[in-house]
Design a protein around this motif. Structure first.
Motif, PDB file in Angstrom:
ATOM      1  N   ARG A  64       0.819  -1.222   0.000  1.00 18.39           N
ATOM      2  CA  ARG A  64       0.000   0.000   0.000  1.00 18.39           C
ATOM      3  C   ARG A  64       0.851   1.270   0.000  1.00 18.39           C
ATOM      4  N   PHE A  65       1.971   1.237   0.694  1.00 16.27           N
ATOM      5  CA  PHE A  65       2.839   2.410   0.802  1.00 16.27           C
ATOM      6  C   PHE A  65       4.108   2.189  -0.010  1.00 16.27           C
ATOM      7  N   THR A  66       4.642   3.290  -0.550  1.00 15.64           N
ATOM      8  CA  THR A  66       5.901   3.235  -1.287  1.00 15.64           C
ATOM      9  C   THR A  66       6.784   4.398  -0.860  1.00 15.64           C
ATOM     10  N   ILE A  67       7.998   4.081  -0.434  1.00 21.96           N
ATOM     11  CA  ILE A  67       8.969   5.110  -0.077  1.00 21.96           C
ATOM     12  C   ILE A  67       9.907   5.328  -1.262  1.00 21.96           C
ATOM     13  N   SER A  68      10.281   6.579  -1.488  1.00 24.96           N
ATOM     14  CA  SER A  68      11.200   6.890  -2.579  1.00 24.96           C
ATOM     15  C   SER A  68      11.935   8.177  -2.232  1.00 24.96           C
ATOM     16  N   ARG A  69      12.994   8.456  -2.970  1.00 22.61           N
ATOM     17  CA  ARG A  69      13.726   9.680  -2.712  1.00 22.61           C
ATOM     18  C   ARG A  69      14.146  10.320  -4.020  1.00 22.61           C
ATOM     19  N   ASP A  70      14.171  11.642  -4.017  1.00 24.52           N
ATOM     20  CA  ASP A  70      14.592  12.437  -5.167  1.00 24.52           C
ATOM     21  C   ASP A  70      15.779  13.267  -4.704  1.00 24.52           C
ATOM     22  N   HIS A  71      16.969  12.849  -5.113  1.00 19.53           N
ATOM     23  CA  HIS A  71      18.175  13.532  -4.636  1.00 19.53           C
ATOM     24  C   HIS A  71      18.229  14.980  -5.131  1.00 19.53           C
ATOM     25  N   ALA A  72      17.762  15.211  -6.338  1.00 22.59           N
ATOM     26  CA  ALA A  72      17.813  16.562  -6.903  1.00 22.59           C
ATOM     27  C   ALA A  72      16.953  17.529  -6.101  1.00 22.59           C
ATOM     28  N   LYS A  73      15.860  17.005  -5.523  1.00 16.69           N
ATOM     29  CA  LYS A  73      14.954  17.852  -4.746  1.00 16.69           C
ATOM     30  C   LYS A  73      15.221  17.742  -3.250  1.00 16.69           C
ATOM     31  N   ASN A  74      16.219  16.947  -2.874  1.00 15.53           N
ATOM     32  CA  ASN A  74      16.544  16.774  -1.460  1.00 15.53           C
ATOM     33  C   ASN A  74      15.310  16.378  -0.656  1.00 15.53           C
ATOM     34  N   THR A  75      14.560  15.440  -1.207  1.00 13.84           N
ATOM     35  CA  THR A  75      13.269  15.083  -0.625  1.00 13.84           C
ATOM     36  C   THR A  75      13.079  13.571  -0.643  1.00 13.84           C
ATOM     37  N   VAL A  76      12.471  13.078   0.403  1.00 15.74           N
ATOM     38  CA  VAL A  76      12.055  11.677   0.482  1.00 15.74           C
ATOM     39  C   VAL A  76      10.536  11.662   0.595  1.00 15.74           C
ATOM     40  N   TYR A  77       9.914  10.790  -0.173  1.00 19.61           N
ATOM     41  CA  TYR A  77       8.463  10.714  -0.227  1.00 19.61           C
ATOM     42  C   TYR A  77       7.942   9.422   0.393  1.00 19.61           C
ATOM     43  N   LEU A  78       6.708   9.490   0.844  1.00 16.46           N
ATOM     44  CA  LEU A  78       5.977   8.290   1.241  1.00 16.46           C
ATOM     45  C   LEU A  78       4.614   8.357   0.570  1.00 16.46           C
ATOM     46  N   GLN A  79       4.455   7.565  -0.480  1.00 12.67           N
ATOM     47  CA  GLN A  79       3.172   7.474  -1.173  1.00 12.67           C
ATOM     48  C   GLN A  79       2.303   6.466  -0.436  1.00 12.67           C
ATOM     49  N   MET A  80       1.138   6.914   0.010  1.00 12.18           N
ATOM     50  CA  MET A  80       0.253   6.063   0.792  1.00 12.18           C
ATOM     51  C   MET A  80      -1.055   5.871   0.041  1.00 12.18           C
ATOM     52  N   ASN A  81      -1.324   4.658  -0.350  1.00 13.12           N
ATOM     53  CA  ASN A  81      -2.554   4.313  -1.061  1.00 13.12           C
ATOM     54  C   ASN A  81      -3.401   3.375  -0.210  1.00 13.12           C
ATOM     55  N   SER A  82      -4.663   3.248  -0.572  1.00  9.28           N
ATOM     56  CA  SER A  82      -5.584   2.352   0.126  1.00  9.28           C
ATOM     57  C   SER A  82      -5.529   2.576   1.635  1.00  9.28           C
ATOM     58  N   LEU A  83      -5.610   3.817   2.020  1.00  7.82           N
ATOM     59  CA  LEU A  83      -5.477   4.154   3.434  1.00  7.82           C
ATOM     60  C   LEU A  83      -6.613   3.577   4.261  1.00  7.82           C
ATOM     61  N   LYS A  84      -6.258   3.209   5.482  1.00 12.10           N
ATOM     62  CA  LYS A  84      -7.209   2.607   6.419  1.00 12.10           C
ATOM     63  C   LYS A  84      -7.292   3.474   7.686  1.00 12.10           C
ATOM     64  N   PRO A  85      -8.376   3.385   8.419  1.00 11.43           N
ATOM     65  CA  PRO A  85      -8.484   4.158   9.662  1.00 11.43           C
ATOM     66  C   PRO A  85      -7.317   3.906  10.617  1.00 11.43           C
TER      67      PRO A  85
END
Length: 124
Positions: A67-88
């Motif tokens: 459901r979740f995917t972690i990734s990083r963009d070195h050019a933007k100095n940012t790490v993301y957490l994409q969260m899908n199918s969220l639950k309570p």
């Protein structure tokens, strides 16, 4: 002291999606493993996902796998957490932390430079 800055939280219905971002204005994240952690009211902070400094290796807690995917963009100095199918049960304050070394073990006690967190609320 430099801190990480989390953003992207909000309120969504079950099944919805959010993308969290972790960045820093005075720290280059490239050399560090970054982890996402969360803390629900009355509970201890727990690991959600961690990523190696190069981005080639990741780790997820069983409850978010697929459901979740972690990734990083070195050019933007940012790490993301994409969260899908969220639950309570995903409702919590989400924090990112950094680690100077291997990204494992993915545990709150092994990470530092915490930000203020971003609130994620999943409710119908």
């Amino acid at each position: 002291q430099s801190q990480l800055v989390e953003s992207g939280g909000g309120s969504v219905q079950p099944g919805g999606s959010l993308r969290l971002s972790c960045t820093a204005s005075e720290l280059t994240l490239d050399a560090y493993a970054i982890g996402w952690f969360r803390q629900a009211p009355g509970k201890e902070r727990e690991a959600v996902s961690c990523i190696s400094s190069g981005g080639g290796s990741t780790n997820y807690v069983d409850s978010v796998k697929g459901r979740f995917t972690i990734s990083r963009d070195h050019a933007k100095n940012t790490v993301y957490l994409q969260m899908n199918s969220l639950k309570p049960e995903d409702t919590a304050i989400y924090y990112c932390g950094r680690r100077d070394g291997l990204f494992r073990p993915c545990m709150p006690s092994r990470y530092d430079y915490w930000g203020q967190g971003t609130q994620v609320t999943v409710s119908s």
